[in-house]
Design a protein around this motif. Structure first.
Motif, PDB file in Angstrom:
ATOM      1  N   GLY A   1       0.783  -1.233   0.000  1.00 23.61           N
ATOM      2  CA  GLY A   1       0.000   0.000   0.000  1.00 23.61           C
ATOM      3  C   GLY A   1       0.810   1.275   0.000  1.00 23.61           C
ATOM      4  N   VAL A   2       2.121   1.206  -0.192  1.00 23.17           N
ATOM      5  CA  VAL A   2       2.947   2.407  -0.215  1.00 23.17           C
ATOM      6  C   VAL A   2       2.650   3.204  -1.479  1.00 23.17           C
ATOM      7  N   ASP A   3       2.307   4.475  -1.304  1.00 25.61           N
ATOM      8  CA  ASP A   3       1.960   5.346  -2.429  1.00 25.61           C
ATOM      9  C   ASP A   3       3.198   6.123  -2.843  1.00 25.61           C
ATOM     10  N   ASP A   4       3.918   5.591  -3.811  1.00 27.97           N
ATOM     11  CA  ASP A   4       5.157   6.216  -4.268  1.00 27.97           C
ATOM     12  C   ASP A   4       5.195   6.162  -5.792  1.00 27.97           C
ATOM     13  N   PRO A   5       5.443   7.278  -6.464  1.00 32.39           N
ATOM     14  CA  PRO A   5       5.442   7.279  -7.938  1.00 32.39           C
ATOM     15  C   PRO A   5       6.472   6.319  -8.536  1.00 32.39           C
ATOM     16  N   GLY A   6       7.648   6.217  -7.921  1.00 36.93           N
ATOM     17  CA  GLY A   6       8.674   5.317  -8.430  1.00 36.93           C
ATOM     18  C   GLY A   6       8.245   3.864  -8.342  1.00 36.93           C
ATOM     19  N   VAL A   7       7.636   3.498  -7.213  1.00 32.88           N
ATOM     20  CA  VAL A   7       7.142   2.127  -7.037  1.00 32.88           C
ATOM     21  C   VAL A   7       6.047   1.831  -8.061  1.00 32.88           C
ATOM     22  N   ALA A   8       5.138   2.783  -8.255  1.00 36.26           N
ATOM     23  CA  ALA A   8       4.040   2.591  -9.204  1.00 36.26           C
ATOM     24  C   ALA A   8       4.563   2.406 -10.628  1.00 36.26           C
ATOM     25  N   GLU A   9       5.590   3.162 -10.997  1.00 38.46           N
ATOM     26  CA  GLU A   9       6.150   3.049 -12.340  1.00 38.46           C
ATOM     27  C   GLU A   9       6.827   1.701 -12.558  1.00 38.46           C
ATOM     28  N   HIS A  10       7.587   1.230 -11.553  1.00 42.78           N
ATOM     29  CA  HIS A  10       8.219  -0.084 -11.664  1.00 42.78           C
ATOM     30  C   HIS A  10       7.168  -1.188 -11.786  1.00 42.78           C
ATOM     31  N   ARG A  11       6.110  -1.057 -11.020  1.00 46.69           N
ATOM     32  CA  ARG A  11       5.047  -2.066 -11.087  1.00 46.69           C
ATOM     33  C   ARG A  11       4.392  -2.053 -12.458  1.00 46.69           C
ATOM     34  N   ARG A  12       4.143  -0.873 -13.007  1.00 49.15           N
ATOM     35  CA  ARG A  12       3.524  -0.786 -14.327  1.00 49.15           C
ATOM     36  C   ARG A  12       4.388  -1.486 -15.377  1.00 49.15           C
ATOM     37  N   LYS A  13       5.699  -1.268 -15.326  1.00 49.83           N
ATOM     38  CA  LYS A  13       6.605  -1.890 -16.288  1.00 49.83           C
ATOM     39  C   LYS A  13       6.591  -3.416 -16.153  1.00 49.83           C
ATOM     40  N   LEU A  14       6.598  -3.889 -14.908  1.00 45.96           N
ATOM     41  CA  LEU A  14       6.586  -5.335 -14.691  1.00 45.96           C
ATOM     42  C   LEU A  14       5.293  -5.969 -15.203  1.00 45.96           C
ATOM     43  N   GLU A  15       4.171  -5.354 -14.878  1.00 44.68           N
ATOM     44  CA  GLU A  15       2.887  -5.914 -15.302  1.00 44.68           C
ATOM     45  C   GLU A  15       2.731  -5.856 -16.819  1.00 44.68           C
ATOM     46  N   SER A  16       3.203  -4.777 -17.451  1.00 46.85           N
ATOM     47  CA  SER A  16       3.126  -4.669 -18.911  1.00 46.85           C
ATOM     48  C   SER A  16       3.985  -5.725 -19.577  1.00 46.85           C
ATOM     49  N   LYS A  17       5.188  -5.925 -19.053  1.00 45.33           N
ATOM     50  CA  LYS A  17       6.081  -6.932 -19.624  1.00 45.33           C
ATOM     51  C   LYS A  17       5.497  -8.329 -19.429  1.00 45.33           C
ATOM     52  N   ALA A  18       4.928  -8.577 -18.269  1.00 47.87           N
ATOM     53  CA  ALA A  18       4.333  -9.884 -18.006  1.00 47.87           C
ATOM     54  C   ALA A  18       3.168 -10.153 -18.958  1.00 47.87           C
ATOM     55  N   GLU A  19       2.323  -9.153 -19.175  1.00 46.73           N
ATOM     56  CA  GLU A  19       1.182  -9.328 -20.074  1.00 46.73           C
ATOM     57  C   GLU A  19       1.651  -9.585 -21.500  1.00 46.73           C
TER      58      GLU A  19
END
Length: 358
Positions: A279-297
């Motif tokens: 639940g940590v609200d951090d722009p850097g964390v959100a961006e890394h997660r977006r990249k991981l999920e996009s690559k996984a998809e």
């Protein structure tokens, strides 16, 4: 390679064979309470006297967990020291923190001995008759918290409580930590079938996968490493916890062959991305997660999210780690790594269906 059998996850005999492991997981909250109760007298004497150490050095088991909690808020420099001994500059102006269990820990013993020799401040959590307790006995003003078990999390919570009272760390609220662990035990109880048990559900994801576990925040990343250790131990399979930069290349898998004959040869384990979200609200964390999920998809890699956004930092860490440990236990059960209990008498004491620990 052992074949995963999902029917074992709800099979009484298979669950009974892993009773020792599931019971220990269920009692995690009780161990936290016992640890703080045993340390109550020592903690009552701990307070901030206005003096701050020049630096805090953590040594021994789970020093990196203490660092993950303290480093963002600690008002003085903090170092997790892998040992042996202490850094050359450590001295009377510095505070040394040591977590050690009842088993032999040569690096923690070495750090305790050096802290005594150099006159450092010392906070130590260890059983009264352990080698670390003996090594630190020569330091008159040390804070000694009597550990009740080899549970690293319980010891860490007690130490973090002491550091909070010294105004060196955040609020811990051990009761909230214990309550979170109790909630996980209820959710992940072997009494709950696959359809209503998040840990069994995650075990199904891990059944034919190479787990790639990612946590975006410092504490979630630490929890990811703990989860991976449990998965490796329970399954005998490889698993990886790393930052996004290291995981992204591993996600670049060729697409699954939909027309391949499943009986031709065993299919290699494909990656599965497990995201621990605290639940940590951090722009850097959100961006890394977006990249991981996009690559996984893009590469047909399954994504599974474990989320725990409520509670203090250490409570969220505890809940995420415990969810992963339960999932690892069910993975091992599904792989048949704990043997098979037979001829179970339903009226026998300790039967999981009657035991409140289950």
């Amino acid at each position: 390679m052992s074949q995963f059998d999902d029917t074992r996850l709800d099979d009484l005999a298979a669950l009974r064979a892993a009773d020792h492991l599931l019971r220990r997981l269920a009692m995690a909250g009780a161990r936290v309470r016992a640890e703080l109760e045993a340390a109550e007298e020592a903690l009552a004497k701990v307070e901030s006297d206005g003096f701050r150490p020049r630096a805090v050095v953590a040594a021994g088991r789970d020093a990196r967990l203490v660092r993950a909690v303290l480093e963002p808020v600690c008002p003085v420099p903090f170092l997790a020291w892998p040992g042996p001994g202490l850094p050359g500059w450590a001295g009377p102006l510095d505070l040394v923190v040591i977590l050690s269990g009842a088993t032999e820990d040569s690096e923690a013993v070495s750090a305790a001995g050096e802290a005594v020799r150099r006159g450092c401040g010392l906070v130590v959590a260890t059983p009264a008759d352990s080698p670390v307790a003996i090594a630190s006995a020569g330091l008159r003003h040390a804070i000694r918290l009597p550990s009740q078990s080899d549970d690293q999390l319980a010891s860490a919570v007690a130490v973090l409580q002491a550091l909070h009272q010294m105004e060196l760390g955040p609020e811990v609220d051990h009761k909230a930590v214990a309550a979170q662990l109790d909630e996980v035990a209820i959710e992940c109880s072997p009494n709950n079938d696959v359809a209503s048990n998040p840990a069994k559900d995650l075990a199904l994801v891990l059944a034919d996968a190479l787990p790639l576990v990612w946590g975006g925040s410092v504490l979630a990343a630490r929890a990811a490493r703990r989860v991976v250790e449990s998965i490796r131990l329970a399954s005998g399979r490889p698993a990886l916890a790393a930052d996004a930069g290291h995981l992204l290349p591993v996600l670049s898998q060729p697409p699954r062959d939909l027309f391949a004959d499943p009986f031709d040869k065993p299919e290699e384990l494909r990656p599965a991305l497990i995201i621990l979200d605290d639940g940590v609200d951090d722009p850097g964390v959100a961006e890394h997660r977006r990249k991981l999920e996009s690559k996984a998809e893009a590469h047909d890699v399954r994504v599974h999210v474990v989320r725990q956004a409520d509670g203090t930092d250490i409570a969220r860490y505890a809940a995420l780690s415990q969810h992963g440990r339960y999932a690892a236990a069910y993975l091992g059960i599904g792989l048949g790594r704990y043997g098979t209990a037979t001829d179970i008498d339903p009226d026998e004491p300790g039967n999981p269906s009657e035991d409140p620990a289950w």
